[in-house]
Design a protein around this motif. Structure first.
Motif, PDB file in Angstrom:
ATOM      1  N   GLN A 326      34.789  -8.106  10.547  1.00  0.00           N
ATOM      2  CA  GLN A 326      34.400  -7.569   9.251  1.00  0.00           C
ATOM      3  C   GLN A 326      35.498  -6.676   8.706  1.00  0.00           C
ATOM      4  OE1 GLN A 326      30.719  -5.580  10.275  1.00  0.00           O
ATOM      5  NE2 GLN A 326      29.479  -7.292   9.491  1.00  0.00           N
ATOM      6  N   SER A 327      35.448  -6.481   7.385  1.00  0.00           N
ATOM      7  CA  SER A 327      36.377  -5.570   6.721  1.00  0.00           C
ATOM      8  C   SER A 327      35.708  -4.214   6.558  1.00  0.00           C
ATOM      9  CB  SER A 327      36.777  -6.132   5.358  1.00  0.00           C
ATOM     10  OG  SER A 327      37.525  -5.193   4.616  1.00  0.00           O
ATOM     11  N   VAL A 328      36.459  -3.166   6.830  1.00  0.00           N
ATOM     12  CA  VAL A 328      35.969  -1.794   6.659  1.00  0.00           C
ATOM     13  C   VAL A 328      36.759  -1.169   5.516  1.00  0.00           C
ATOM     14  CG1 VAL A 328      35.641   0.453   7.736  1.00  0.00           C
ATOM     15  CG2 VAL A 328      35.398  -1.635   9.102  1.00  0.00           C
ATOM     16  N   SER A 329      36.073  -0.984   4.380  1.00  0.00           N
ATOM     17  CA  SER A 329      36.686  -0.396   3.179  1.00  0.00           C
ATOM     18  C   SER A 329      37.905  -1.182   2.724  1.00  0.00           C
ATOM     19  CB  SER A 329      37.081   1.074   3.430  1.00  0.00           C
ATOM     20  OG  SER A 329      35.959   1.836   3.792  1.00  0.00           O
ATOM     21  N   ASN A 330      37.959  -2.449   3.098  1.00  0.00           N
ATOM     22  CA  ASN A 330      39.072  -3.340   2.748  1.00  0.00           C
ATOM     23  C   ASN A 330      40.416  -2.783   3.225  1.00  0.00           C
ATOM     24  OD1 ASN A 330      39.585  -5.892   1.764  1.00  0.00           O
ATOM     25  ND2 ASN A 330      40.094  -5.208  -0.295  1.00  0.00           N
ATOM     26  N   ILE A 331      40.345  -1.961   4.324  1.00  0.00           N
ATOM     27  CA  ILE A 331      41.562  -1.359   4.889  1.00  0.00           C
ATOM     28  C   ILE A 331      41.675  -1.676   6.379  1.00  0.00           C
ATOM     29  CG2 ILE A 331      42.773   0.803   5.366  1.00  0.00           C
ATOM     30  CD1 ILE A 331      41.466   1.961   2.875  1.00  0.00           C
ATOM     31  N   ASP A 332      40.579  -1.442   7.146  1.00  0.00           N
ATOM     32  CA  ASP A 332      40.582  -1.652   8.586  1.00  0.00           C
ATOM     33  C   ASP A 332      39.824  -2.927   8.936  1.00  0.00           C
ATOM     34  OD1 ASP A 332      41.976   0.717   8.926  1.00  0.00           O
ATOM     35  OD2 ASP A 332      40.120   1.905   9.052  1.00  0.00           O
ATOM     36  N   LEU A 333      40.005  -3.359  10.207  1.00  0.00           N
ATOM     37  CA  LEU A 333      39.324  -4.532  10.751  1.00  0.00           C
ATOM     38  C   LEU A 333      38.361  -4.092  11.842  1.00  0.00           C
ATOM     39  CD1 LEU A 333      42.316  -7.051  11.086  1.00  0.00           C
ATOM     40  CD2 LEU A 333      40.569  -6.999   9.298  1.00  0.00           C
ATOM     41  N   GLN A 334      37.139  -4.636  11.799  1.00  0.00           N
ATOM     42  CA  GLN A 334      36.144  -4.348  12.830  1.00  0.00           C
ATOM     43  C   GLN A 334      35.819  -5.643  13.570  1.00  0.00           C
ATOM     44  OE1 GLN A 334      31.770  -3.643  12.071  1.00  0.00           O
ATOM     45  NE2 GLN A 334      32.340  -1.543  12.668  1.00  0.00           N
ATOM     46  N   TYR A 335      36.176  -5.687  14.873  1.00  0.00           N
ATOM     47  CA  TYR A 335      35.899  -6.833  15.733  1.00  0.00           C
ATOM     48  C   TYR A 335      34.549  -6.609  16.413  1.00  0.00           C
ATOM     49  CZ  TYR A 335      40.729  -8.387  15.160  1.00  0.00           C
ATOM     50  OH  TYR A 335      41.913  -8.847  14.641  1.00  0.00           O
ATOM     51  N   ASN A 336      33.696  -7.638  16.389  1.00  0.00           N
ATOM     52  CA  ASN A 336      32.353  -7.539  16.969  1.00  0.00           C
ATOM     53  C   ASN A 336      32.181  -8.592  18.055  1.00  0.00           C
ATOM     54  OD1 ASN A 336      31.559  -5.559  14.994  1.00  0.00           O
ATOM     55  ND2 ASN A 336      31.346  -7.250  13.533  1.00  0.00           N
ATOM     56  N   CYS A 337      31.493  -8.215  19.145  1.00  0.00           N
ATOM     57  CA  CYS A 337      31.149  -9.133  20.232  1.00  0.00           C
ATOM     58  C   CYS A 337      29.712  -8.853  20.647  1.00  0.00           C
ATOM     59  CB  CYS A 337      32.100  -8.946  21.421  1.00  0.00           C
ATOM     60  SG  CYS A 337      31.833 -10.144  22.760  1.00  0.00           S
ATOM     61  N   ARG A 338      28.890  -9.927  20.705  1.00  0.00           N
ATOM     62  CA  ARG A 338      27.456  -9.752  20.988  1.00  0.00           C
ATOM     63  C   ARG A 338      27.028 -10.767  22.047  1.00  0.00           C
ATOM     64  NH1 ARG A 338      22.699  -7.917  18.745  1.00  0.00           N
ATOM     65  NH2 ARG A 338      20.914  -9.321  18.881  1.00  0.00           N
ATOM     66  N   TRP A 339      26.369 -10.243  23.098  1.00  0.00           N
ATOM     67  CA  TRP A 339      25.756 -11.094  24.132  1.00  0.00           C
ATOM     68  C   TRP A 339      24.576 -10.318  24.716  1.00  0.00           C
ATOM     69  CZ3 TRP A 339      28.058 -12.956  29.457  1.00  0.00           C
ATOM     70  CH2 TRP A 339      27.329 -14.094  29.885  1.00  0.00           C
ATOM     71  N   PRO A 340      23.455 -10.314  24.053  1.00  0.00           N
ATOM     72  CA  PRO A 340      22.316  -9.477  24.501  1.00  0.00           C
ATOM     73  C   PRO A 340      21.534 -10.126  25.635  1.00  0.00           C
ATOM     74  CG  PRO A 340      21.738 -10.648  22.493  1.00  0.00           C
ATOM     75  CD  PRO A 340      23.161 -11.018  22.786  1.00  0.00           C
ATOM     76  N   GLY A 341      20.632  -9.334  26.227  1.00  0.00           N
ATOM     77  CA  GLY A 341      19.730  -9.822  27.272  1.00  0.00           C
ATOM     78  C   GLY A 341      20.361  -9.795  28.650  1.00  0.00           C
ATOM     79  N   GLY A 342      19.565 -10.282  29.606  1.00  0.00           N
ATOM     80  CA  GLY A 342      20.047 -10.377  30.981  1.00  0.00           C
ATOM     81  C   GLY A 342      19.825  -9.089  31.767  1.00  0.00           C
ATOM     82  N   THR A 343      19.817  -9.299  33.060  1.00  0.00           N
ATOM     83  CA  THR A 343      19.678  -8.159  33.987  1.00  0.00           C
ATOM     84  C   THR A 343      20.718  -8.330  35.086  1.00  0.00           C
ATOM     85  OG1 THR A 343      17.300  -8.105  33.591  1.00  0.00           O
ATOM     86  CG2 THR A 343      18.111  -6.911  35.503  1.00  0.00           C
ATOM     87  N   PRO A 344      21.709  -7.395  35.164  1.00  0.00           N
ATOM     88  CA  PRO A 344      21.984  -6.324  34.197  1.00  0.00           C
ATOM     89  C   PRO A 344      22.637  -6.893  32.931  1.00  0.00           C
ATOM     90  CG  PRO A 344      23.696  -6.381  35.835  1.00  0.00           C
ATOM     91  CD  PRO A 344      22.725  -7.448  36.239  1.00  0.00           C
ATOM     92  N   GLN A 345      22.836  -6.023  31.898  1.00  0.00           N
ATOM     93  CA  GLN A 345      23.483  -6.484  30.690  1.00  0.00           C
ATOM     94  C   GLN A 345      24.975  -6.743  30.934  1.00  0.00           C
ATOM     95  OE1 GLN A 345      22.601  -3.448  27.748  1.00  0.00           O
ATOM     96  NE2 GLN A 345      20.773  -4.558  27.050  1.00  0.00           N
ATOM     97  N   ALA A 346      25.503  -7.669  30.183  1.00  0.00           N
ATOM     98  CA  ALA A 346      26.918  -8.033  30.330  1.00  0.00           C
ATOM     99  C   ALA A 346      27.812  -6.927  29.780  1.00  0.00           C
ATOM    100  CB  ALA A 346      27.188  -9.349  29.610  1.00  0.00           C
ATOM    101  N   GLN A 347      28.981  -6.754  30.392  1.00  0.00           N
ATOM    102  CA  GLN A 347      29.976  -5.786  29.942  1.00  0.00           C
ATOM    103  C   GLN A 347      30.953  -6.503  29.007  1.00  0.00           C
ATOM    104  OE1 GLN A 347      29.501  -2.695  30.959  1.00  0.00           O
ATOM    105  NE2 GLN A 347      31.263  -1.727  29.946  1.00  0.00           N
ATOM    106  N   LEU A 348      31.136  -5.950  27.790  1.00  0.00           N
ATOM    107  CA  LEU A 348      31.944  -6.600  26.754  1.00  0.00           C
ATOM    108  C   LEU A 348      33.179  -5.766  26.455  1.00  0.00           C
ATOM    109  CD1 LEU A 348      28.994  -7.440  24.310  1.00  0.00           C
ATOM    110  CD2 LEU A 348      29.874  -8.830  26.197  1.00  0.00           C
ATOM    111  N   SER A 349      34.330  -6.439  26.185  1.00  0.00           N
ATOM    112  CA  SER A 349      35.567  -5.730  25.857  1.00  0.00           C
ATOM    113  C   SER A 349      36.530  -6.669  25.135  1.00  0.00           C
ATOM    114  CB  SER A 349      36.231  -5.174  27.127  1.00  0.00           C
ATOM    115  OG  SER A 349      36.656  -6.244  27.961  1.00  0.00           O
TER     116      SER A 349
END
Length: 697
Positions: A326-349
């Motif tokens: 996504q664009s933040v104020s048309n200046i910065d970039l926001q990278y998103n990663c989503r993987w919900p659920g599970g036991t334990p929850q997954a570690q994202l980076s």
């Protein structure tokens, strides 16, 4: 023979010679004939010439037709290049003698071709050819319909298909024995039909396809259907239990033709079916564990067999990680990663962006937009004790684009011009608009769409929309792209006219520039009325006969009199504003004459008439002068006086004192004089005695 008769005969001979030169060739017969066979077979991609010869006229007009469609026209000997159909321009070439040559002839040129040669005053001559273009038959394949052969099927069809080729003859074989049409087999176009299929029809089928340039065979094995037998149910990989998120495959199979359809259910709830008896479970969850039952069904025989097994599943994150940007104020970039659920929850980076930042379930990382990130693929690493997965995302700056211009008229009668600007980018680019040097944010006359990609302008007068340059700028944090659009008024960039073989229907086609503002077109005509109009007349002025919307690019006009001449043009309009008309397209008996030829004829006719009148005048003047000289009174010299007849019975005495003489020419026949002696006698008078005199003229 008299001198007068000789002059008349000489004049007649001169007129005959003049008219002979003026109408030279009027009695010649225009002929055209083929040089070679009329039926021509040729392989695609080669060159071939439909050769003709003609006689009876110099520089005739030549027209070739593909079926009823004219493809090339020319006047032999003309310096103007032939007029070739734009769709055939790379294929067709007209020879100097009117023959038609095909260069790298394609398969779609198979047709009947007709050449028509015309000459003003000599009529028309024509001859036809039949051209059949063949391709080498390649990549022939056999297919069956229905896909599965069942014993007892009423009609089982084997059909061939091929990558290319033209088939002239086909032959079918079963186990290398030629098949003849009978009560069991039907040989149809491109197919073989087997009636009331039985197990004895299992075997190899072959088709042989031939044309004058190639022959190809294709084979196919056909097996009659039966089954199913006892099912075999297995899990792959075979394990006592599975972790949530694992992917596994359950297979259930049994002998049978066609392969049985597998129906799956868990604890009585239907899951899916597969014709090959395989159930793929991706990213399984604990709720998917239970009793799995496989039912195999032969769709043709309706026979069923079942098998059951227990599947144990433990939990892990469902699905796969998902990445976005996504664009933040048309200046910065926001990278998103989503993987919900599970036991334990997954570690994202995002290791490529930061070695220290990480999160669980739904993780976002905001960074400054730099050129290094433009086009670079960033990976999200998703770590789970059972399995590690990842997803990728790439940020890109806006790419170059072309604006799209559209024109309509709204219900209020205003011209609506829409400019659409979209540039591919990640994250999505925002669009800003300006008119001239001023930013355009919207308003009554100018409206920007909610997604900013479209600028809409409304006005009653098109000239108000053409005064400024319109600029759209697509921008995201990694860069921008800008395009400026200069709108044009209504304009025709190109137009053409085509007619049918009978020349009773014409089709006008046209194009407009991509930035031209056009809401409609007027099709105008000058000449006699169309046959569809219940009146007889003609017009020396252009008048509108059809109207077409701004989206139209062609118009058909019915019904023309092929013996009369019509002129057509297209007027582009932006509501009430008319643009420059297109070029004038003429159709009629004289349409094939070039401009110089028409001017030559127009100038030659009056010149010929003037020359003829001048010659006739000279002949008449010459004869008149001769007659006038013969009518004049001539007084002979003394020798003639001695020979003259002194008594003229029919003439009365002349009185010199009154100045009167004889009122008519002398009658040389009555005087019976020779040509050299045809002089008029002196008029009778009483001379004063004793002197006598004569006057010679």
């Amino acid at each position: 023979m008299s001198w007068f008769d000789e002059c008349g005969r000489a004049s007649a001979l001169s007129l005959v010679i003049l008219f002979s030169f003026s109408f030279q060739g009027a009695y010649c017969e225009l002929l055209v004939s083929p040089v070679g066979p009329r039926q021509v077979n040729v392989i695609a991609g080669s060159n071939v010439t439909l050769a003709v010869s003609f006689s009876g006229a110099l520089y005739p007009a030549v027209a070739w037709f593909m079926g009823d469609l004219p493809v090339i026209t020319w006047t032999i000997g003309s310096s103007t290049p032939p007029d070739i159909d734009k769709n055939q321009a790379t294929v067709l070439r007209l020879e100097l003698n009117g023959s038609l040559t095909f260069i790298n002839v394609p398969i779609n040129c198979s047709s009947n071709y007709t050449i028509e040669i015309t000459k003003s005053g000599l009529g028309k001559a024509a001859t036809s050819f039949s051209l059949k273009v063949f391709e080498n038959i390649q990549n022939v394949m056999l297919s069956a319909r229905p896909d599965l052969a069942k014993e007892g099927t009423d009609r089982f069809t084997l059909q061939y298909s091929m990558l290319q080729g033209v088939v002239e003859k086909q032959m079918w074989f079963f186990n290398d024995v030629e098949i003849k049409a009978n009560s069991h087999y039907l040989v149809e176009q491109r197919s073989l039909v087997i009636l009331r299929l039985s197990r004895s029809d299992t075997g190899e089928y072959t088709v042989l396809l031939m044309n004058p340039f190639s022959s190809v065979t294709a084979r196919m094995n056909v097996t009659v259907l039966y089954g199913p037998d006892e099912p075999v149910l297995q899990a792959h990989p075979a394990q006592p239990f599975y972790i949530s998120g694992d992917s596994l495959r359950l297979s259930c199979h049994a002998e049978g033709f066609p392969p049985p359809i597998a129906e799956w259910d868990v604890d009585g709830h239907n899951l899916s079916d597969s014709q090959i008896g395989v159930l793929n479970l991706l990213n399984v969850k604990t709720s998917q564990g239970g009793n799995y039952t496989c039912t195999l069904l032969n769709p043709e025989t309706k026979e069923k067999r079942q098998k059951r097994m227990i599947l144990n599943i433990y939990e892990m994150p469902s699905g796969s990680p998902m990445c976005s940007i996504q664009s933040v104020s048309n200046i910065d970039l926001q990278y998103n990663c989503r993987w919900p659920g599970g036991t334990p929850q997954a570690q994202l980076s995002f290791p490529a962006l930061s070695n220290t930042s990480s999160g669980t379930a739904d993780f976002s990382l905001t960074v400054n937009a730099t050129d290094k990130l433009n086009g670079k693929t960033i990976t999200c690493m998703a770590h789970h004790p059972v399995e590690q997965k990842n997803c990728n995302i790439t940020a890109t700056s806006p790419v170059a684009f072309l604006p799209a211009v559209g024109t309509t008229v709204d219900s209020a009668g205003k011209i609506v011009v829409t400019i659409h600007c979209v540039s591919e980018a990640s994250p999505k680019a925002l669009v800003s608009w300006s008119k001239g040097s001023e930013a355009q944010a919207g308003g009554t006359a100018y409206q920007v769409s909610s997604d900013t990609t479209q600028l809409e302008m409304r006005n009653y007068n098109v000239s108000n929309l053409l005064l400024q340059n319109y600029t759209c700028t697509c921008r995201n944090p990694l860069g921008s792209q800008r395009r400026t659009i200069q709108l044009q008024g209504p304009l025709i960039s190109d137009s053409r006219l085509f007619h049918n073989h009978e020349r009773t229907i014409v089709t006008l086609t046209w194009e407009i520039p991509s930035t031209s503002v056009v809401t409609g077109f007027d099709i105008q005509m000058k000449g006699p009325d169309l046959l569809t109009i219940n009146r007889i007349g003609s017009s020396n002025n252009y008048h509108t006969i059809l109207q077409r919307p701004g989206s139209a690019r062609s118009a058909d006009i019915f019904v023309l009199n092929p013996k009369l001449t019509y002129r057509f043009r297209i007027i582009p309009k932006a509501r009430m504003t008319e643009g420059e008309p297109s070029v004038v397209h003429t159709i009629g008996p004289g349409e094939r004459l070039s401009g110089p030829a028409t001017a030559g004829i127009a100038a030659g006719i009056p010149c010929s008439l003037l020359l003829l009148l001048l010659l006739c005048g000279l002949i008449y003047f010459y004869i008149y002068r001769k007659k006038k000289k013969s009518w004049q009174t001539r007084y002979p010299v003394s020798r003639a006086v001695e020979k003259a007849v002194t008594v003229q019975p029919d003439a009365g005495p002349h009185k010199m004192g009154t100045g009167r003489v004889s009122t008519g020419p002398p009658d040389y026949n009555r005087l019976q004089q020779t040509t050299s002696e045809r002089s008029v006698a002196l008029p009778a008078f009483t001379p004063p005695p004793p002197v006598r005199f004569a006057t010679t003229v």
